[in-house]
Structures are given as C-alpha cells and as structure tokens.
Scaffold this motif. Structure first.
Motif, short mmCIF file in Angstrom:
data_model
loop_
_atom_site.label_atom_id
_atom_site.label_comp_id
_atom_site.label_asym_id
_atom_site.label_seq_id
_atom_site.Cartn_x
_atom_site.Cartn_y
_atom_site.Cartn_z
N MET A 36 0.84 -1.19 0.00
CA MET A 36 0.00 0.00 0.00
C MET A 36 0.88 1.25 0.00
O MET A 36 1.88 1.31 0.68
N SER A 37 0.47 2.26 -0.78
CA SER A 37 1.26 3.48 -0.87
C SER A 37 0.93 4.41 0.29
O SER A 37 -0.14 4.34 0.90
N ILE A 38 1.87 5.29 0.60
CA ILE A 38 1.70 6.30 1.63
C ILE A 38 1.12 7.54 0.96
O ILE A 38 1.71 8.09 0.04
N ARG A 39 -0.03 7.97 1.43
CA ARG A 39 -0.75 9.10 0.82
C ARG A 39 -0.28 10.41 1.47
O ARG A 39 -0.29 10.53 2.69
N VAL A 40 0.10 11.36 0.64
CA VAL A 40 0.71 12.61 1.14
C VAL A 40 -0.03 13.81 0.59
O VAL A 40 -0.39 13.86 -0.59
N VAL A 41 -0.25 14.80 1.46
CA VAL A 41 -0.73 16.12 1.05
C VAL A 41 0.41 17.12 1.27
O VAL A 41 1.08 17.09 2.31
N ILE A 42 0.64 17.99 0.29
CA ILE A 42 1.70 19.00 0.38
C ILE A 42 1.05 20.36 0.54
O ILE A 42 0.21 20.76 -0.27
N ILE A 81 9.76 14.70 -6.38
CA ILE A 81 10.58 13.82 -5.55
C ILE A 81 9.77 12.63 -5.05
O ILE A 81 10.20 11.47 -5.13
N LEU A 82 8.57 12.91 -4.56
CA LEU A 82 7.77 11.86 -3.93
C LEU A 82 7.20 10.88 -4.96
O LEU A 82 7.17 9.67 -4.73
N GLU A 83 6.74 11.41 -6.07
CA GLU A 83 6.09 10.54 -7.04
C GLU A 83 7.09 9.67 -7.80
O GLU A 83 6.69 8.78 -8.55
N ALA A 84 8.38 9.92 -7.61
CA ALA A 84 9.40 9.04 -8.20
C ALA A 84 9.55 7.76 -7.38
O ALA A 84 10.26 6.84 -7.81
N ARG A 85 8.91 7.71 -6.21
CA ARG A 85 8.97 6.52 -5.35
C ARG A 85 7.67 5.75 -5.46
O ARG A 85 6.57 6.32 -5.35
N ALA A 86 7.78 4.44 -5.63
CA ALA A 86 6.60 3.61 -5.86
C ALA A 86 5.67 3.57 -4.66
O ALA A 86 4.46 3.36 -4.82
N ASP A 87 6.20 3.77 -3.46
CA ASP A 87 5.37 3.63 -2.26
C ASP A 87 4.79 4.95 -1.76
O ASP A 87 4.15 4.99 -0.71
N ASP A 145 15.48 22.64 2.67
CA ASP A 145 16.55 22.20 1.78
C ASP A 145 16.98 20.76 2.06
O ASP A 145 18.07 20.35 1.69
N VAL A 146 16.10 20.00 2.69
CA VAL A 146 16.39 18.60 2.99
C VAL A 146 16.70 17.85 1.69
O VAL A 146 16.13 18.13 0.63
N ARG A 147 17.62 16.88 1.78
CA ARG A 147 17.94 16.09 0.61
C ARG A 147 16.76 15.18 0.27
O ARG A 147 16.04 14.71 1.16
N PRO A 148 16.55 14.91 -1.03
CA PRO A 148 15.40 14.08 -1.42
C PRO A 148 15.31 12.74 -0.69
O PRO A 148 14.23 12.35 -0.24
N ALA A 149 16.43 12.05 -0.54
CA ALA A 149 16.39 10.75 0.13
C ALA A 149 15.98 10.89 1.59
O ALA A 149 15.26 10.04 2.13
N GLU A 150 16.41 11.98 2.23
CA GLU A 150 16.06 12.20 3.64
C GLU A 150 14.59 12.56 3.77
O GLU A 150 13.92 12.14 4.72
N LEU A 151 14.06 13.33 2.83
CA LEU A 151 12.65 13.67 2.83
C LEU A 151 11.80 12.40 2.71
O LEU A 151 10.83 12.21 3.47
N VAL A 152 12.16 11.56 1.77
CA VAL A 152 11.41 10.32 1.55
C VAL A 152 11.45 9.43 2.78
O VAL A 152 10.42 8.89 3.22
N GLU A 153 12.62 9.29 3.37
CA GLU A 153 12.74 8.44 4.55
C GLU A 153 11.96 9.02 5.73
O GLU A 153 11.34 8.29 6.50
N ALA A 154 11.96 10.34 5.86
CA ALA A 154 11.21 10.98 6.94
C ALA A 154 9.72 10.68 6.81
O ALA A 154 9.05 10.37 7.80
#
Length: 220
Positions: free
Chosen positions: A1-7, A21-27, A106-115
């Motif tokens: 199941m994907s994680i649903r995000v509002v920006i 950044i987020l939509e490049a990740r499948a989850d 200015d968080v790095r993309p990988a850190e944003l995704v992991e957060a």
C-alpha cells in the motif's frame, strides 16, 4: 500500500518540486496540494492522507493553525512541519500543537522520503533527546497548550514513571535498565501511555510532560 501525502506550501514551485521527488517513489502518492493552511485542513479531512508536509509560514491560515485544526479534527494524518530556519519558535509551537516532526526545506530528497516513511509508520522522526533540547530552549517563551492539560489519572504509577523517563530523553533500553524491566515491557508501557493520553508519538509525550509539569526546562 502506498503512503498518501498532502503538500501544503504557498509557493507552487516548492509544491511541484516536492511532488516530483515523492512521485518518483513507488510507495508514495501525492493525493493533494494546498496553497494555505485552511485549504490544507480541508483537504486532509476530505482525502484522509497518511502524512502532511506543512509549510510553517503561509499567508492567511499558517501551518501552525492548520496543524491545530488537523489534530483537533481527530485525523490520523501525521504532520511534518517544513521550515527555512532550524531555530524558529513557530516550529516548536507546531510540535506542541501536534506535529510529529520538522524538516528544513533544503532537505535532501532521500532524507525527505525516509522521513515520510518513518512518520507514516507512527514513529517519531525526532529523537527524544533532540526534542528535549529544543523544548528546553523555547518552552518558557511559547504560549501554553490552551485549556487544561491532560489528566495523568488514567496512568498507573509505573506508567507515570516511564513517561517521566521518556521526557528525560531515555531510550526504551535505557528505561528498561533504570527500572529493571525488559525492553519489551517498557515498550508496552510506552504504548499504553500514548493510548491512554491520546498521544500520537514519543514527541507528543515529551511535549505533554512539559505541559503538565512532570519535567522542567533545564534552563529554569
């Protein structure tokens, strides 16, 4: 199941950058965007996301008030506050209002995704020791939580003791050693404290411990 995000951010370019950044990740799935806090609160109620990326400073309804509205609505969405500055009273007020974490813009993309993944699991992104240092600095100049602080009456004596140690930035392993318990037992106690007091995570437990006077800022 994907994680649903509002920006939620008043700058369309910022929202677009986070979306890419987020939509490049499948989850991860961006289900909505908001240009101010009022719109964000409405979207959260309608779309029921798992995580909200919330800019603190927006015209009209800011991120702090939007966080309050989302938490007051009973939403299970976790709020990650976004800020340009890492030392900002509004960030700590947002943690008190119910945000689960904060990140620099200015968080790095990988850190944003992991957060987002960490917070979506229900874990606190900020280590308790970091949260305590932040609150020690700002709690005396921030407005109170509003209304009466939660009653600790539902907690057992042992659970109050565990809450105090959580607020003193001890890990489950350290609490277990201090109280001569197994780590699994401590984890059970922490979960019980969060459930009984209606708290979202350990960050909120630390904030509450300050608000009820269970611990005091080191600076006072």
């Amino acid at each position: 199941m994907s994680i649903r995000v509002v920006i939620a951010d008043d700058q369309a370019l910022v929202r677009g950058g986070f979306r890419m950044i987020l939509e490049a990740r499948a989850d991860l799935e961006v289900v909505g965007e908001a240009g101010d806090g009022g719109e964000a609160a409405i979207l959260v109620e309608r779309l029921r996301p798992d995580v909200v990326l919330m800019d603190v400073r927006m015209p009209g309804v800011d991120g702090l008030e939007a966080t309050r509205r989302i938490v007051a609505s009973g939403s299970q969405a976790r709020v990650i506050v976004l800020t340009t500055y890492d030392v900002d009273e509004s960030v700590f007020a947002a943690l008190r209002a119910g945000a689960s974490a904060f990140l620099l813009k200015d968080v790095r993309p990988a850190e944003l995704v992991e957060a987002i993944r960490v917070v979506a699991r229900g874990d606190a992104l900020l280590a308790p020791s970091v949260t305590r240092r932040l609150l020690d600095r700002f709690v005396t100049v921030l407005p109170g939580p509003g209304g009466s602080p939660p009653d600790l009456g539902p907690l057992t004596g042992r659970e109050v003791e565990v809450l105090r140690l959580v607020a003193h930035a001890l890990s489950n392993a350290e609490i277990a050693e201090r109280l001569v318990l197994t780590e699994a037992t401590v984890k059970t106690h922490v979960s019980s404290v969060l459930r009984k007091l209606g708290l979202r995570d350990r960050v909120q437990a630390v904030v509450l411990a300050y608000d009820v006077g269970l611990v005091r800022p080191r600076s006072t």
